[in-house]
Design a protein around this motif. Structure first.
Motif, PDB file in Angstrom:
ATOM      1  N   ASP A   1       0.858  -1.187   0.000  1.00  0.00           N
ATOM      2  CA  ASP A   1       0.000   0.000   0.000  1.00  0.00           C
ATOM      3  C   ASP A   1       0.890   1.232   0.000  1.00  0.00           C
ATOM      4  O   ASP A   1       2.096   1.151   0.265  1.00  0.00           O
ATOM      5  CB  ASP A   1      -0.923   0.001   1.212  1.00  0.00           C
ATOM      6  CG  ASP A   1      -2.141   0.909   1.011  1.00  0.00           C
ATOM      7  OD1 ASP A   1      -2.373   1.346  -0.131  1.00  0.00           O
ATOM      8  OD2 ASP A   1      -2.849   1.191   1.993  1.00  0.00           O
ATOM      9  N   GLU A   2       0.278   2.388  -0.301  1.00  0.00           N
ATOM     10  CA  GLU A   2       1.049   3.630  -0.365  1.00  0.00           C
ATOM     11  C   GLU A   2       0.322   4.760   0.360  1.00  0.00           C
ATOM     12  O   GLU A   2      -0.894   4.722   0.544  1.00  0.00           O
ATOM     13  CB  GLU A   2       1.334   4.028  -1.823  1.00  0.00           C
ATOM     14  CG  GLU A   2       0.225   4.778  -2.531  1.00  0.00           C
ATOM     15  CD  GLU A   2      -0.955   3.917  -2.901  1.00  0.00           C
ATOM     16  OE1 GLU A   2      -2.089   4.439  -2.898  1.00  0.00           O
ATOM     17  OE2 GLU A   2      -0.764   2.714  -3.187  1.00  0.00           O
ATOM     18  N   VAL A   3       1.101   5.762   0.762  1.00  0.00           N
ATOM     19  CA  VAL A   3       0.568   6.949   1.439  1.00  0.00           C
ATOM     20  C   VAL A   3       1.282   8.174   0.874  1.00  0.00           C
ATOM     21  O   VAL A   3       2.452   8.099   0.486  1.00  0.00           O
ATOM     22  CB  VAL A   3       0.809   6.855   2.970  1.00  0.00           C
ATOM     23  CG1 VAL A   3       0.552   8.192   3.641  1.00  0.00           C
ATOM     24  CG2 VAL A   3      -0.091   5.803   3.592  1.00  0.00           C
TER      25      VAL A   3
ATOM     26  N   PHE B   1       2.425  18.329   0.725  1.00  0.00           N
ATOM     27  CA  PHE B   1       3.674  18.258   1.482  1.00  0.00           C
ATOM     28  C   PHE B   1       4.044  16.802   1.765  1.00  0.00           C
ATOM     29  O   PHE B   1       3.177  15.952   1.954  1.00  0.00           O
ATOM     30  CB  PHE B   1       3.545  18.985   2.820  1.00  0.00           C
ATOM     31  CG  PHE B   1       3.500  20.483   2.706  1.00  0.00           C
ATOM     32  CD1 PHE B   1       4.542  21.196   2.142  1.00  0.00           C
ATOM     33  CD2 PHE B   1       2.392  21.186   3.170  1.00  0.00           C
ATOM     34  CE1 PHE B   1       4.504  22.583   2.050  1.00  0.00           C
ATOM     35  CE2 PHE B   1       2.336  22.565   3.087  1.00  0.00           C
ATOM     36  CZ  PHE B   1       3.398  23.267   2.519  1.00  0.00           C
ATOM     37  N   GLY B   2       5.326  16.552   1.816  1.00  0.00           N
ATOM     38  CA  GLY B   2       5.805  15.248   2.229  1.00  0.00           C
ATOM     39  C   GLY B   2       6.022  14.288   1.075  1.00  0.00           C
ATOM     40  O   GLY B   2       5.570  14.511  -0.043  1.00  0.00           O
ATOM     41  N   PRO B   3       6.709  13.193   1.349  1.00  0.00           N
ATOM     42  CA  PRO B   3       7.069  12.220   0.308  1.00  0.00           C
ATOM     43  C   PRO B   3       5.914  11.271   0.000  1.00  0.00           C
ATOM     44  O   PRO B   3       4.829  11.374   0.581  1.00  0.00           O
ATOM     45  CB  PRO B   3       8.212  11.450   0.967  1.00  0.00           C
ATOM     46  CG  PRO B   3       7.831  11.430   2.420  1.00  0.00           C
ATOM     47  CD  PRO B   3       7.201  12.784   2.677  1.00  0.00           C
ATOM     48  N   ILE B   4       6.155  10.356  -0.918  1.00  0.00           N
ATOM     49  CA  ILE B   4       5.269   9.206  -1.118  1.00  0.00           C
ATOM     50  C   ILE B   4       5.965   8.020  -0.471  1.00  0.00           C
ATOM     51  O   ILE B   4       7.159   7.791  -0.698  1.00  0.00           O
ATOM     52  CB  ILE B   4       5.014   8.935  -2.605  1.00  0.00           C
ATOM     53  CG1 ILE B   4       4.202  10.080  -3.219  1.00  0.00           C
ATOM     54  CG2 ILE B   4       4.282   7.614  -2.800  1.00  0.00           C
ATOM     55  CD1 ILE B   4       3.982   9.945  -4.714  1.00  0.00           C
ATOM     56  N   VAL B   5       5.234   7.307   0.363  1.00  0.00           N
ATOM     57  CA  VAL B   5       5.792   6.149   1.062  1.00  0.00           C
ATOM     58  C   VAL B   5       5.043   4.901   0.618  1.00  0.00           C
ATOM     59  O   VAL B   5       3.809   4.879   0.624  1.00  0.00           O
ATOM     60  CB  VAL B   5       5.675   6.307   2.591  1.00  0.00           C
ATOM     61  CG1 VAL B   5       6.342   5.128   3.293  1.00  0.00           C
ATOM     62  CG2 VAL B   5       6.294   7.622   3.054  1.00  0.00           C
ATOM     63  N   VAL B   6       5.780   3.881   0.203  1.00  0.00           N
ATOM     64  CA  VAL B   6       5.174   2.618  -0.212  1.00  0.00           C
ATOM     65  C   VAL B   6       5.784   1.493   0.614  1.00  0.00           C
ATOM     66  O   VAL B   6       7.005   1.448   0.823  1.00  0.00           O
ATOM     67  CB  VAL B   6       5.403   2.346  -1.716  1.00  0.00           C
ATOM     68  CG1 VAL B   6       4.726   1.051  -2.127  1.00  0.00           C
ATOM     69  CG2 VAL B   6       4.863   3.488  -2.553  1.00  0.00           C
ATOM     70  N   THR B   7       4.920   0.589   1.080  1.00  0.00           N
ATOM     71  CA  THR B   7       5.384  -0.542   1.894  1.00  0.00           C
ATOM     72  C   THR B   7       4.730  -1.831   1.429  1.00  0.00           C
ATOM     73  O   THR B   7       3.542  -1.852   1.087  1.00  0.00           O
ATOM     74  CB  THR B   7       5.039  -0.313   3.385  1.00  0.00           C
ATOM     75  OG1 THR B   7       5.750   0.813   3.876  1.00  0.00           O
ATOM     76  CG2 THR B   7       5.409  -1.533   4.224  1.00  0.00           C
TER      77      THR B   7
ATOM     78  N   SER C   1      -0.446  -0.338   5.054  1.00  0.00           N
ATOM     79  CA  SER C   1      -1.028   1.006   5.072  1.00  0.00           C
ATOM     80  C   SER C   1      -0.670   1.736   6.366  1.00  0.00           C
ATOM     81  O   SER C   1      -0.412   2.942   6.358  1.00  0.00           O
ATOM     82  CB  SER C   1      -2.553   0.944   4.893  1.00  0.00           C
ATOM     83  OG  SER C   1      -3.213   0.527   6.065  1.00  0.00           O
ATOM     84  N   ILE C   2      -0.620   0.990   7.472  1.00  0.00           N
ATOM     85  CA  ILE C   2      -0.285   1.609   8.767  1.00  0.00           C
ATOM     86  C   ILE C   2       1.198   1.935   8.842  1.00  0.00           C
ATOM     87  O   ILE C   2       1.584   3.025   9.300  1.00  0.00           O
ATOM     88  CB  ILE C   2      -0.707   0.685   9.929  1.00  0.00           C
ATOM     89  CG1 ILE C   2      -2.241   0.636   9.999  1.00  0.00           C
ATOM     90  CG2 ILE C   2      -0.134   1.175  11.255  1.00  0.00           C
ATOM     91  CD1 ILE C   2      -2.780  -0.374  10.977  1.00  0.00           C
ATOM     92  N   ILE C   3       2.051   1.013   8.400  1.00  0.00           N
ATOM     93  CA  ILE C   3       3.500   1.287   8.403  1.00  0.00           C
ATOM     94  C   ILE C   3       3.790   2.502   7.523  1.00  0.00           C
ATOM     95  O   ILE C   3       4.562   3.390   7.897  1.00  0.00           O
ATOM     96  CB  ILE C   3       4.293   0.053   7.943  1.00  0.00           C
ATOM     97  CG1 ILE C   3       4.181  -1.063   8.992  1.00  0.00           C
ATOM     98  CG2 ILE C   3       5.763   0.409   7.702  1.00  0.00           C
ATOM     99  CD1 ILE C   3       4.838  -2.375   8.590  1.00  0.00           C
ATOM    100  N   CYS C   4       3.172   2.534   6.346  1.00  0.00           N
ATOM    101  CA  CYS C   4       3.342   3.682   5.442  1.00  0.00           C
ATOM    102  C   CYS C   4       2.956   4.974   6.129  1.00  0.00           C
ATOM    103  O   CYS C   4       3.672   5.983   6.051  1.00  0.00           O
ATOM    104  CB  CYS C   4       2.449   3.522   4.207  1.00  0.00           C
ATOM    105  SG  CYS C   4       3.142   2.517   2.912  1.00  0.00           S
ATOM    106  N   ARG C   5       1.782   4.947   6.767  1.00  0.00           N
ATOM    107  CA  ARG C   5       1.273   6.161   7.420  1.00  0.00           C
ATOM    108  C   ARG C   5       2.206   6.602   8.535  1.00  0.00           C
ATOM    109  O   ARG C   5       2.470   7.790   8.705  1.00  0.00           O
ATOM    110  CB  ARG C   5      -0.130   5.904   7.974  1.00  0.00           C
ATOM    111  CG  ARG C   5      -0.849   7.171   8.447  1.00  0.00           C
ATOM    112  CD  ARG C   5      -1.245   8.009   7.259  1.00  0.00           C
ATOM    113  NE  ARG C   5      -1.915   9.237   7.639  1.00  0.00           N
ATOM    114  CZ  ARG C   5      -2.209  10.201   6.793  1.00  0.00           C
ATOM    115  NH1 ARG C   5      -1.899  10.075   5.513  1.00  0.00           N
ATOM    116  NH2 ARG C   5      -2.811  11.299   7.194  1.00  0.00           N
TER     117      ARG C   5
END
Length: 325
Positions: A103-105, A111-117, A243-247
């Protein structure tokens, strides 16, 4: 459900056939031969009785004649949607098996990066994940994310990639392509661990599978054995964990920005975000803003316009203060 012009004709047509009592939220209830007709304020009409289908057909034909509406076709689409929804809600394929899910956030935040896990949840870890109250990160508060995020990071095997803003601003502007590239990256990393018990590798479907693989065709390594499904966070624990780790990681990255610029960063891409971006750009310059924002968002144009207005106001104010009293 009938259109307003047909609704008015029904009111007139059944005027002398109405019952004395009217059900709640209804305009009228009427009897025509062996059929009972109820017209609701919303425009919904219910036909009941031996000749209900014949009576209803009269008004369906009128809808087609006056408004070019095919009621039967609309009803079929509505029923199909209901069936699909029930099918989605009862999709239990991923519940009691080992899965990898990604999932991604950050894709909707200026603002901020895109995080995918991507995460691996074994059958043995399902109970622990459930006890932590894991579900889609959009459905739980940031306070809870900050509590359970570190626990998941510590106990659940995962691969996380952070696409920082400066790198993002060099990418093509197709967000789905960016997401596909990043999902593939973390999935490739995870499957290298050869988790033999994995039954499914799940990705929340954000584009057609054909497009997904077209986006990543130039990648050095491509993982293809993916099950795409909508609302995957609600169906698959591995996707929910991701989704939680990404967040959590995303919140930590925002915290770094807040500490650097001494400002509480708002999420999303609304008007309040525009104001914050103007403050940062005015104080540090647009080059500095590019380090923490996604410049292809419409916010950037708004920020430039607002910045011009602020600078013009300051210039006028300075000129006024220099004028003789």
């Amino acid at each position: 459900t009938v259109s307003d012009n047909v609704k008015n004709r029904m009111i007139s047509f059944y005027a002398d056939k109405r019952r004395q009592k009217t059900p709640p939220y209804a305009i009228f209830q009427a009897d025509d031969a062996d059929t009972n007709i109820t017209l609701y304020n919303s425009g919904k009409v219910v036909f009941q009785g031996n000749s209900a289908d014949i009576e209803a057909q009269i008004w369906k034909d009128l809808e087609m004649s006056l408004n070019n509406r095919n009621i039967d076709s609309e009803l079929k689409k509505s029923e199909d949607k209901k069936k699909d929804k029930v099918k989605e809600e009862t999709d239990l394929r991923f519940r009691n098996v080992a899965t990898i899910g990604s999932d991604e956030v950050g894709t909707g935040d200026y603002f901020g990066p895109i995080v995918v896990t991507a995460s691996y949840v074994s059958k043995e870890n399902i109970k622990e994940v459930m006890n932590l109250g894991v579900k889609d990160s959009k459905k739980i508060t940031d306070d809870i994310i900050l509590k359970i995020g570190p626990k998941l990071i510590k106990t659940i095997p995962h691969s996380t990639y952070i696409l920082d803003n400066q790198t993002y601003n060099k990418y093509p502007t197709n967000m789905n392509k960016i997401k596909a590239i990043l999902h593939n990256k973390v999935l490739v990393n995870m499957v290298k661990n050869n988790y033999e018990d994995v039954k499914y590798v799940v990705v929340d479907q954000f584009c057609f599978p054909k497009n997904y693989f077209e986006y990543i065709k130039d990648a050095k390594e491509v993982y293809k054995n993916i099950t795409f499904t909508t609302k995957a966070e609600d169906k698959c624990y591995a996707v929910a964990v991701s989704s939680i780790i990404c967040r959590y990681v995303f919140l930590m990255e925002l915290k770094k920005i807040e500490e650097k610029y001494q400002i509480f960063i708002k999420k999303g891409a609304g008007p309040e975000v525009d104001k914050q971006a103007v403050m940062i750009a005015k104080k540090y310059g647009m080059d500095e803003l590019s380090k923490i924002a996604k410049l292809n968002f419409k916010n950037t144009e708004k920020v430039k316009n607002l910045l011009e207005s602020v600078n013009l106001y300051d210039e006028v104010k300075d000129n006024l203060s220099l004028s003789p009293s």
